[in-house]
Design a protein around this motif. Structure first.
Motif, short mmCIF file in Angstrom:
data_model
loop_
_atom_site.label_atom_id
_atom_site.label_comp_id
_atom_site.label_asym_id
_atom_site.label_seq_id
_atom_site.Cartn_x
_atom_site.Cartn_y
_atom_site.Cartn_z
N ASP A 243 -1.73 -5.97 -20.11
CA ASP A 243 -1.69 -4.52 -19.87
C ASP A 243 -3.09 -3.96 -19.71
O ASP A 243 -3.34 -3.11 -18.85
N ARG A 244 -4.04 -4.44 -20.51
CA ARG A 244 -5.44 -3.99 -20.36
C ARG A 244 -6.01 -4.41 -19.01
O ARG A 244 -6.73 -3.65 -18.36
N ARG A 245 -5.67 -5.62 -18.57
CA ARG A 245 -6.16 -6.09 -17.26
C ARG A 245 -5.55 -5.30 -16.11
O ARG A 245 -6.18 -5.11 -15.08
N PHE A 246 -4.30 -4.88 -16.26
CA PHE A 246 -3.61 -4.16 -15.19
C PHE A 246 -4.05 -2.71 -15.08
O PHE A 246 -3.89 -2.09 -14.03
N GLU A 247 -4.58 -2.15 -16.14
CA GLU A 247 -4.89 -0.71 -16.16
C GLU A 247 -5.70 -0.26 -14.94
O GLU A 247 -5.34 0.72 -14.29
N PRO A 248 -6.78 -0.96 -14.56
CA PRO A 248 -7.57 -0.49 -13.41
C PRO A 248 -6.84 -0.59 -12.06
O PRO A 248 -7.24 0.05 -11.10
N VAL A 249 -5.79 -1.41 -11.97
CA VAL A 249 -5.12 -1.60 -10.69
C VAL A 249 -3.68 -1.10 -10.67
O VAL A 249 -2.99 -1.23 -9.67
N ARG A 250 -3.21 -0.52 -11.77
CA ARG A 250 -1.81 -0.08 -11.84
C ARG A 250 -1.45 0.85 -10.68
O ARG A 250 -0.36 0.79 -10.13
N HIS A 251 -2.38 1.68 -10.26
CA HIS A 251 -2.11 2.62 -9.16
C HIS A 251 -1.84 1.89 -7.84
O HIS A 251 -1.26 2.46 -6.93
N LEU A 252 -2.25 0.63 -7.74
CA LEU A 252 -2.03 -0.11 -6.49
C LEU A 252 -0.57 -0.51 -6.29
O LEU A 252 -0.18 -0.86 -5.18
N GLY A 253 0.24 -0.46 -7.35
CA GLY A 253 1.65 -0.81 -7.23
C GLY A 253 2.37 0.04 -6.20
O GLY A 253 3.29 -0.42 -5.55
N GLY A 254 1.93 1.27 -6.03
CA GLY A 254 2.56 2.17 -5.06
C GLY A 254 1.93 2.11 -3.68
O GLY A 254 2.33 2.83 -2.77
N LEU A 255 0.96 1.24 -3.51
CA LEU A 255 0.28 1.12 -2.23
C LEU A 255 1.16 0.34 -1.27
O LEU A 255 1.33 -0.86 -1.40
N GLY A 256 1.77 1.05 -0.36
CA GLY A 256 2.67 0.40 0.58
C GLY A 256 1.94 -0.27 1.73
O GLY A 256 0.83 0.12 2.10
N ARG A 257 2.55 -1.30 2.26
CA ARG A 257 2.00 -2.01 3.40
C ARG A 257 2.13 -1.13 4.64
O ARG A 257 3.16 -0.50 4.85
N PRO A 258 1.10 -1.07 5.48
CA PRO A 258 1.21 -0.30 6.73
C PRO A 258 2.37 -0.83 7.58
O PRO A 258 2.74 -2.01 7.48
N ASN A 259 2.93 0.02 8.43
CA ASN A 259 4.08 -0.37 9.25
C ASN A 259 3.85 -1.65 10.04
O ASN A 259 4.74 -2.48 10.16
N LYS A 260 2.66 -1.80 10.59
CA LYS A 260 2.37 -2.99 11.39
C LYS A 260 1.80 -4.12 10.55
O LYS A 260 1.46 -5.17 11.08
N GLY A 261 1.67 -3.91 9.24
CA GLY A 261 1.12 -4.92 8.35
C GLY A 261 -0.38 -4.74 8.17
O GLY A 261 -1.05 -4.07 8.97
N TRP A 262 -0.90 -5.32 7.07
CA TRP A 262 -2.33 -5.20 6.77
C TRP A 262 -3.20 -5.89 7.80
O TRP A 262 -4.25 -5.36 8.19
N ILE A 263 -2.80 -7.05 8.26
CA ILE A 263 -3.64 -7.79 9.21
C ILE A 263 -3.85 -6.96 10.47
O ILE A 263 -4.98 -6.75 10.91
N ARG A 264 -2.76 -6.48 11.03
CA ARG A 264 -2.85 -5.70 12.27
C ARG A 264 -3.62 -4.39 12.03
O ARG A 264 -4.48 -4.00 12.84
N ALA A 265 -3.35 -3.72 10.91
CA ALA A 265 -4.02 -2.44 10.62
C ALA A 265 -5.52 -2.64 10.49
O ALA A 265 -6.32 -1.88 11.06
#
Length: 153
Positions: free
Chosen positions: A13-35
Motif C-alpha cells: 500500500d505504501r508503494r502504491f500510494e504515489p501511483v494510485r491515481h494511475l489506475g484511472g488512466l485510460g488507454r487512448p482510443n488508438k492505443g499508447w503506441i500509436r498515440a
C-alpha cells in the motif's frame, strides 16, 4: 500481533500510494503506441525500422495493443524504440487493507444472513445494534483467514 499478510499489504500500500491515481488512466482510443508515435511525429515505417520489423508488424502490434492482446515484451520493445519505458503494475482500486476488510465484511454479512434466517425460523432474531457488533467481530475474525476469497465473491 501483526501477520505476515498484514505487513505485506501495508508495504505494498505504501508503494502504491504515489501511483494510485494511475489506475484511472485510460488507454487512448488508438492505443499508447500509436498515440506516442503520432505525438513524436514518427511514422509506422520509422518505428518498424527502429524495432527491426516490418511496417505491417507495427500495425499488428498497434492492433494487438488496442485489443489488449499484446505481449509485454512486445510492448517493451516498442516503448524502447520510442525512447519510452514500459511501466507494468496492477494498481489496486483501493488500499489492499481496505480490499481485505471489504471482502471480510461481505463474507461476515453473508454468514450472518444465513444465521439470521435460521434465527427467524426459531424466533430468535437479534437487534440491529447486536447485528452490527456481530458483523464487526466476524469481519475481524475472517481477516487474514484462509478461504477469505472463496464462497462466491
Amino acid at each position: 500481533m501483526e501477520t505476515t499478510q498484514l505487513n505485506a499489504r501495508r508495504q505494498l500500500d505504501r508503494r502504491f500510494e504515489p501511483v494510485r491515481h494511475l489506475g484511472g488512466l485510460g488507454r487512448p482510443n488508438k492505443g499508447w503506441i500509436r498515440a506516442i508515435r503520432d505525438a513524436l511525429g514518427m511514422s509506422g515505417t520509422e518505428l518498424a525500422a527502429r524495432m527491426g520489423v516490418s511496417q505491417q508488424v507495427v500495425s499488428e502490434i498497434e492492433r494487438s495493443e488496442r485489443l489488449a492482446t499484446a505481449k509485454l515484451d512486445t510492448l517493451a520493445r516498442a516503448a524502447s524504440a520510442m525512447e519510452c519505458e514500459l511501466v507494468y503494475a496492477l494498481v489496486p482500486r483501493m488500499s489492499l487493507e481496505a480490499t481485505v476488510l471489504a471482502q471480510a465484511r461481505r463474507k461476515a454479512e453473508r454468514h450472518l444472513a444465513q444465521v439470521a434466517h435460521h434465527g427467524q425460523l426459531e424466533a430468535q432474531e437479534v437487534s440491529p445494534d447486536e447485528h452490527a457488533v456481530q458483523v464487526e467481530e466476524l469481519t475481524s475474525w475472517f481477516t487474514d483467514r484462509r478461504g477469505l476469497w472463496t464462497g462466491g465473491d
